[in-house]
Write a protein that holds these residues in place. Structure first.
Motif, PDB file in Angstrom:
ATOM      1  N   MET A  23     -63.681  71.565 -57.947  1.00 24.44           N
ATOM      2  CA  MET A  23     -63.982  70.207 -58.408  1.00 24.44           C
ATOM      3  C   MET A  23     -62.932  69.653 -59.379  1.00 24.44           C
ATOM      4  O   MET A  23     -63.060  68.521 -59.820  1.00 24.44           O
ATOM      5  CB  MET A  23     -65.349  70.179 -59.095  1.00 24.44           C
ATOM      6  CG  MET A  23     -66.524  70.331 -58.173  1.00 24.44           C
ATOM      7  SD  MET A  23     -66.819  68.888 -57.145  1.00 24.44           S
ATOM      8  CE  MET A  23     -67.322  67.673 -58.353  1.00 24.44           C
ATOM      9  N   ALA A  28     -70.456  69.215 -60.492  1.00 21.26           N
ATOM     10  CA  ALA A  28     -71.606  68.653 -59.784  1.00 21.26           C
ATOM     11  C   ALA A  28     -72.698  69.715 -59.749  1.00 21.26           C
ATOM     12  O   ALA A  28     -72.443  70.863 -59.408  1.00 21.26           O
ATOM     13  CB  ALA A  28     -71.220  68.236 -58.369  1.00 21.26           C
ATOM     14  N   ALA A  36     -78.257  67.170 -52.508  1.00 27.22           N
ATOM     15  CA  ALA A  36     -76.905  67.633 -52.159  1.00 27.22           C
ATOM     16  C   ALA A  36     -76.231  66.846 -51.043  1.00 27.22           C
ATOM     17  O   ALA A  36     -75.171  67.251 -50.565  1.00 27.22           O
ATOM     18  CB  ALA A  36     -76.959  69.112 -51.787  1.00 27.22           C
ATOM     19  N   ARG A  38     -74.310  64.367 -50.812  1.00 33.90           N
ATOM     20  CA  ARG A  38     -72.915  63.945 -50.984  1.00 33.90           C
ATOM     21  C   ARG A  38     -71.921  65.100 -50.980  1.00 33.90           C
ATOM     22  O   ARG A  38     -70.722  64.885 -51.070  1.00 33.90           O
ATOM     23  CB  ARG A  38     -72.762  63.100 -52.250  1.00 33.90           C
ATOM     24  CG  ARG A  38     -72.980  63.848 -53.543  1.00 33.90           C
ATOM     25  CD  ARG A  38     -72.970  62.881 -54.742  1.00 33.90           C
ATOM     26  NE  ARG A  38     -73.119  63.606 -55.973  1.00 33.90           N
ATOM     27  CZ  ARG A  38     -72.143  63.801 -56.853  1.00 33.90           C
ATOM     28  NH1 ARG A  38     -70.963  63.304 -56.635  1.00 33.90           N
ATOM     29  NH2 ARG A  38     -72.365  64.477 -57.946  1.00 33.90           N
ATOM     30  N   SER A  39     -72.419  66.326 -50.856  1.00 32.26           N
ATOM     31  CA  SER A  39     -71.533  67.489 -50.836  1.00 32.26           C
ATOM     32  C   SER A  39     -71.745  68.324 -49.573  1.00 32.26           C
ATOM     33  O   SER A  39     -72.758  69.011 -49.442  1.00 32.26           O
ATOM     34  CB  SER A  39     -71.778  68.371 -52.066  1.00 32.26           C
ATOM     35  OG  SER A  39     -71.050  69.575 -51.945  1.00 32.26           O
ATOM     36  N   ALA A  42     -72.307  72.020 -50.695  1.00 34.85           N
ATOM     37  CA  ALA A  42     -73.643  72.295 -51.233  1.00 34.85           C
ATOM     38  C   ALA A  42     -74.701  72.214 -50.128  1.00 34.85           C
ATOM     39  O   ALA A  42     -75.619  73.037 -50.077  1.00 34.85           O
ATOM     40  CB  ALA A  42     -73.970  71.325 -52.365  1.00 34.85           C
ATOM     41  N   LEU A  56     -71.136  73.188 -58.719  1.00 36.89           N
ATOM     42  CA  LEU A  56     -69.712  73.180 -58.389  1.00 36.89           C
ATOM     43  C   LEU A  56     -68.922  72.920 -59.660  1.00 36.89           C
ATOM     44  O   LEU A  56     -69.068  71.872 -60.286  1.00 36.89           O
ATOM     45  CB  LEU A  56     -69.431  72.086 -57.343  1.00 36.89           C
ATOM     46  CG  LEU A  56     -70.288  72.156 -56.074  1.00 36.89           C
ATOM     47  CD1 LEU A  56     -70.060  70.915 -55.207  1.00 36.89           C
ATOM     48  CD2 LEU A  56     -70.013  73.422 -55.300  1.00 36.89           C
ATOM     49  N   HIS A  85     -66.255  76.689 -45.221  1.00 38.77           N
ATOM     50  CA  HIS A  85     -66.062  75.341 -45.756  1.00 38.77           C
ATOM     51  C   HIS A  85     -64.588  75.085 -46.077  1.00 38.77           C
ATOM     52  O   HIS A  85     -64.034  74.058 -45.671  1.00 38.77           O
ATOM     53  CB  HIS A  85     -66.912  75.101 -47.015  1.00 38.77           C
ATOM     54  CG  HIS A  85     -66.615  73.774 -47.633  1.00 38.77           C
ATOM     55  ND1 HIS A  85     -67.180  72.615 -47.176  1.00 38.77           N
ATOM     56  CD2 HIS A  85     -65.762  73.423 -48.618  1.00 38.77           C
ATOM     57  CE1 HIS A  85     -66.693  71.604 -47.866  1.00 38.77           C
ATOM     58  NE2 HIS A  85     -65.840  72.067 -48.751  1.00 38.77           N
ATOM     59  N   VAL A  92     -65.180  68.751 -50.746  1.00 38.71           N
ATOM     60  CA  VAL A  92     -66.274  69.376 -51.487  1.00 38.71           C
ATOM     61  C   VAL A  92     -67.340  68.326 -51.793  1.00 38.71           C
ATOM     62  O   VAL A  92     -68.533  68.581 -51.693  1.00 38.71           O
ATOM     63  CB  VAL A  92     -65.747  70.041 -52.780  1.00 38.71           C
ATOM     64  CG1 VAL A  92     -66.889  70.543 -53.647  1.00 38.71           C
ATOM     65  CG2 VAL A  92     -64.803  71.174 -52.434  1.00 38.71           C
ATOM     66  N   ILE A  93     -66.878  67.121 -52.144  1.00 38.50           N
ATOM     67  CA  ILE A  93     -67.760  65.990 -52.443  1.00 38.50           C
ATOM     68  C   ILE A  93     -67.282  64.794 -51.634  1.00 38.50           C
ATOM     69  O   ILE A  93     -66.082  64.509 -51.615  1.00 38.50           O
ATOM     70  CB  ILE A  93     -67.724  65.625 -53.949  1.00 38.50           C
ATOM     71  CG1 ILE A  93     -68.258  66.754 -54.813  1.00 38.50           C
ATOM     72  CG2 ILE A  93     -68.464  64.329 -54.229  1.00 38.50           C
ATOM     73  CD1 ILE A  93     -69.746  66.890 -54.853  1.00 38.50           C
ATOM     74  N   ASP A  94     -68.207  64.082 -50.996  1.00 38.92           N
ATOM     75  CA  ASP A  94     -67.875  62.840 -50.302  1.00 38.92           C
ATOM     76  C   ASP A  94     -67.938  61.693 -51.293  1.00 38.92           C
ATOM     77  O   ASP A  94     -68.970  61.500 -51.935  1.00 38.92           O
ATOM     78  CB  ASP A  94     -68.868  62.561 -49.166  1.00 38.92           C
ATOM     79  CG  ASP A  94     -68.657  63.468 -47.976  1.00 38.92           C
ATOM     80  OD1 ASP A  94     -67.501  63.848 -47.716  1.00 38.92           O
ATOM     81  OD2 ASP A  94     -69.652  63.793 -47.303  1.00 38.92           O
TER      82      ASP A  94
END
Length: 186
Positions: A23, A28, A36, A38-39, A42, A56, A85, A92-94
């Motif tokens: 991150m 997060a 979760a 948005r990830s 996760a 994260l 992943h 990792v995050i959108d």
């Protein structure tokens, strides 16, 4: 790809170090699967039976398990999801999002709050990150500092002792206006 694992003070939580940035400077914390979305990472971890929480951090991931499974059964699956992943190239995050939320601070206390935040950022957060978690400043009113524990620190048996005997004593020593520290949830 080699992923190191470390224990944390919370026996239900393991810290996974993929040897790369996760991150960066932000964090997060996902307390449940429905938070979760948005990830992708996760979400994939929550798809595993027995995963209760995902945090994260800058260069690590902490996973908290339920009591139903042992780490012996769950750890290889978690390692597989993390490896898959990072090999896939998914983010990792959108999108961007700051989940830190609003702070409850009296505007007259801005100088005190700046001192408290400086101490937390330089002395507390690095130690807490070493244990697979994070601590977020949530407010300061009437001498009470409100902090939110994340990752391995959330639900850890020793988190209340860390808050009271470690963080509270340190803050009271350096900032006389601090009378107490309490843990809050978002």
């Amino acid at each position: 790809m080699f992923i190191e694992t470390e224990g944390t003070p919370n026996p239900a939580t393991l810290k996974f170090l993929p040897g790369r940035d996760v991150m960066g400077v932000s964090t997060a914390d996902f307390a449940a699967a429905d938070t979760a979305a948005r990830s992708p990472l996760a979400t994939a971890l929550f798809a595993l039976p027995g995963v209760a929480r995902v945090f994260l951090g800058g260069d690590f991931i902490t996973v908290t398990k339920t009591d139903e499974l042992s780490w012996q059964a769950l750890k290889p699956r978690v390692l597989g999801v993390i490896m898959d992943h990072f090999v896939s190239g998914l983010p990792v995050i959108d999108g961007a999002g700051d989940e830190r939320g609003e702070e409850d601070v009296d505007p007259a206390d801005q100088e005190i709050v700046a001192q408290i935040k400086e101490l937390i950022d330089t002395r507390v957060r690095p130690a807490v990150a070493g244990d697979g978690g994070d601590i977020v400043f949530r407010g300061f009113r009437d001498g009470v500092v409100r902090l939110h524990m994340q990752g391995a620190c959330s639900g850890c048996p020793s988190s209340s002792a860390t808050l009271k005997h470690g963080i509270e004593n340190m803050l009271r020593h350096y900032v006389p206006e601090v009378k107490a520290v309490e843990q809050v949830e978002f």
